[in-house]
Scaffold this motif. Structure first.
Motif, mmCIF file in Angstrom:
data_model
loop_
_atom_site.group_PDB
_atom_site.id
_atom_site.type_symbol
_atom_site.label_atom_id
_atom_site.label_comp_id
_atom_site.label_asym_id
_atom_site.label_seq_id
_atom_site.Cartn_x
_atom_site.Cartn_y
_atom_site.Cartn_z
ATOM 1 N N UNK A 313 0.828 -1.202 0.000
ATOM 2 C CA UNK A 313 0.000 0.000 0.000
ATOM 3 C C UNK A 313 0.865 1.256 0.000
ATOM 4 N N UNK A 314 1.931 1.255 0.778
ATOM 5 C CA UNK A 314 2.840 2.401 0.824
ATOM 6 C C UNK A 314 3.474 2.637 -0.545
ATOM 7 N N UNK A 315 3.871 1.553 -1.202
ATOM 8 C CA UNK A 315 4.464 1.698 -2.537
ATOM 9 C C UNK A 315 3.443 2.228 -3.540
ATOM 10 N N UNK A 316 2.197 1.781 -3.403
ATOM 11 C CA UNK A 316 1.160 2.286 -4.303
ATOM 12 C C UNK A 316 0.938 3.781 -4.106
ATOM 13 N N UNK A 317 0.956 4.239 -2.851
ATOM 14 C CA UNK A 317 0.814 5.674 -2.596
ATOM 15 C C UNK A 317 1.926 6.455 -3.284
ATOM 16 N N UNK A 318 3.120 5.894 -3.268
ATOM 17 C CA UNK A 318 4.245 6.565 -3.905
ATOM 18 C C UNK A 318 4.071 6.589 -5.423
ATOM 19 N N UNK A 319 3.648 5.458 -6.005
ATOM 20 C CA UNK A 319 3.500 5.390 -7.462
ATOM 21 C C UNK A 319 2.343 6.248 -7.955
ATOM 22 N N UNK A 320 1.303 6.369 -7.156
ATOM 23 C CA UNK A 320 0.172 7.204 -7.559
ATOM 24 C C UNK A 320 0.381 8.667 -7.193
ATOM 25 N N UNK A 321 1.559 8.974 -6.656
ATOM 26 C CA UNK A 321 1.946 10.357 -6.327
ATOM 27 C C UNK A 321 0.911 11.019 -5.406
ATOM 28 N N UNK A 322 0.563 10.301 -4.348
ATOM 29 C CA UNK A 322 -0.424 10.800 -3.399
ATOM 30 C C UNK A 322 0.004 12.137 -2.803
ATOM 31 N N UNK A 323 1.308 12.340 -2.640
ATOM 32 C CA UNK A 323 1.807 13.580 -2.031
ATOM 33 C C UNK A 323 1.504 14.802 -2.887
ATOM 34 N N UNK A 324 1.207 14.625 -4.183
ATOM 35 C CA UNK A 324 0.897 15.767 -5.050
ATOM 36 C C UNK A 324 -0.392 16.464 -4.641
ATOM 37 N N UNK A 325 -1.243 15.748 -3.911
ATOM 38 C CA UNK A 325 -2.542 16.302 -3.529
ATOM 39 C C UNK A 325 -2.525 16.868 -2.113
ATOM 40 N N UNK A 326 -1.331 17.157 -1.618
ATOM 41 C CA UNK A 326 -1.167 17.597 -0.238
ATOM 42 C C UNK A 326 -1.997 18.842 0.061
ATOM 43 N N UNK A 327 -2.815 18.723 1.113
ATOM 44 C CA UNK A 327 -3.627 19.823 1.659
ATOM 45 C C UNK A 327 -4.664 20.357 0.657
ATOM 46 N N UNK A 328 -5.119 19.493 -0.265
ATOM 47 C CA UNK A 328 -6.154 19.876 -1.212
ATOM 48 C C UNK A 328 -7.481 19.244 -0.828
ATOM 49 N N UNK A 329 -8.562 19.980 -1.055
ATOM 50 C CA UNK A 329 -9.907 19.479 -0.800
ATOM 51 C C UNK A 329 -10.705 19.549 -2.103
ATOM 52 N N UNK A 330 -11.393 18.450 -2.421
ATOM 53 C CA UNK A 330 -12.264 18.390 -3.588
ATOM 54 C C UNK A 330 -13.703 18.477 -3.092
ATOM 55 N N UNK A 331 -14.296 19.668 -3.135
ATOM 56 C CA UNK A 331 -15.580 19.899 -2.473
ATOM 57 C C UNK A 331 -16.754 19.270 -3.202
ATOM 58 N N UNK A 332 -17.856 19.120 -2.473
ATOM 59 C CA UNK A 332 -19.093 18.599 -3.052
ATOM 60 C C UNK A 332 -19.746 19.667 -3.910
#
Length: 379
Positions: A313-332
């Motif tokens: 799971x940790x490796x998947x987070x890295x490959x999907x570049x989860x850190x690129x979305x840092x502190x972002x909110x996708x509102x309703x």
């Protein structure tokens, strides 16, 4: 829906640590199937992974596999590279105004008819290319590559470039340094509203010279119509209807950072019940879920997954570049009600979204969410 995460974290933290001690003597027999290799789950469309398109092709706004393959093969041939080095990072349906897909060659005669099709952005990680296609991909044209702004078609005026970047920065709550103009085309709009009139708005029927400018951000694009100088510009909402624009989470609403033994945390709040739950995954595989405000801890659950699954799971987070979305909110969407807000935190940052808009999240973020949900669901 906003949730003030810090207010309850301290009271809940003691419960989490108590649970950690209890699990030292509890033997929880449960297992999860291994997370599939992230290469197979990649949400960016390469020729090898475009089977994901087939599964989603039942939805009218999903890119058909033949179109994806046609674009990737054409660009690979042009650039002399392998298709697996290319990824489709953005696409949306488009009605082109002529048979040349609005990209006529010099002295080319184009039939004046609407052509349903797609606008597709392809990337190799360094450059972006824009394609216009028809519905099945048998007709396609390369619009432009992501070249320096001075080399954009017609040399986009600095005043237009600055106006568009400033507007996109305000809308996305991102610094201009993180935005890129990936396409700019000279246009002659048919009215003073730049062909983007709002309801009941009166527009002067006069030709207006200007630009159609595409701005790229984190896994999304915004399309603007402008006049010749940039003093008038409008966001093309229809072109962006499949793109969910994020906003920055205020610092005061960010949850506390994770302890070093915690890999991932989800906080869910809202829905019909209005309850708030916290789920944490530890490095040793313990998965602990508690309901915030439950004085009797009646809804506490503790499970265990393998350390191998945690590492995957940790490796998947890295490959999907989860850190690129840092502190972002996708509102309703405006006016939505009874939705659930999810706040996800890794060691590298926090992102927030809701169940209503989950299918419109950036593809890489959807991959991370799907992998996390597999862990929580036990499958």
């Amino acid at each position: 829906m906003k949730i003030m995460l810090k207010t309850y974290f301290n009271t809940n933290q003691g419960r989490i640590f108590t649970a950690l001690i209890l699990t030292g003597i509890l033997s929880v027999a449960s297992g999860l199937t291994l997370i599939k290799d992230a290469t197979g789950a990649s949400t960016n469309l390469s020729l090898e992974t475009s089977n994901e398109v087939i599964k989603e092709n039942l939805k009218s706004n999903r890119l058909p596999r033949p179109v994806a393959n046609a674009v990737l093969q054409d660009l690979a041939r042009r650039q002399g590279i392998l298709t697996r080095q290319l990824q489709i990072i953005d696409y949306h349906q488009q009605n082109w105004r002529n048979g040349c897909l609005e990209l006529p060659q010099p002295d080319e005669l184009c039939t004046e008819a609407l052509v349903p099709g797609w606008r597709i952005v392809v990337s190799n990680g360094k450059e972006n290319w824009i394609y216009h296609t028809n519905n099945n991909g048998r007709s396609l044209r390369l619009a432009s590559a992501n070249t320096p702004s001075d080399n954009l078609p017609g040399k986009l005026p600095a005043s237009v470039k600055n106006a568009v970047l400033q507007a996109a920065s305000r809308r996305l709550q991102q610094p201009i340094s993180q935005l890129t103009i990936i396409e700019a085309q000279q246009q002659t709009w048919r009215d003073s509203c730049l062909e983007l009139a709002s309801a009941d708005e009166f527009c002067t029927q006069a030709l207006v010279s200007g630009w159609r400018v595409v701005v790229g951000a984190v896994d999304q694009t915004l399309v603007y119509h402008t006049n010749q100088t940039g003093s008038a510009l409008r966001l093309n909402q229809k072109a962006n209807e499949n793109t969910l624009a994020p906003v920055q989470i205020p610092v005061s609403e960010l949850p506390p950072p994770l302890d070093r033994d915690i890999v991932f945390r989800q906080i869910s709040s809202g829905g019909f019940t209005g309850r708030t739950y916290e789920t944490v995954l530890l490095k040793d595989g313990r998965l602990i879920r508690v309901r915030i405000g439950d004085a009797n801890d009646s809804e506490r659950s503790i499970r265990r997954v393998s350390v191998q699954q945690v590492q995957q799971f940790v490796r998947l987070l890295q490959r999907s570049r989860f850190s690129k979305f840092q502190n972002l909110s996708y509102p309703a969407p405006s006016g939505a009600a009874d939705y659930i807000t999810y706040t996800l935190t890794s060691q590298e940052g926090t992102v927030q979204y809701n169940d209503i808009s989950q299918n419109n999240l950036p593809k890489n973020l959807q991959t991370a969410v799907k992998a996390w949900n597999q862990i929580v669901a036990g499958g």
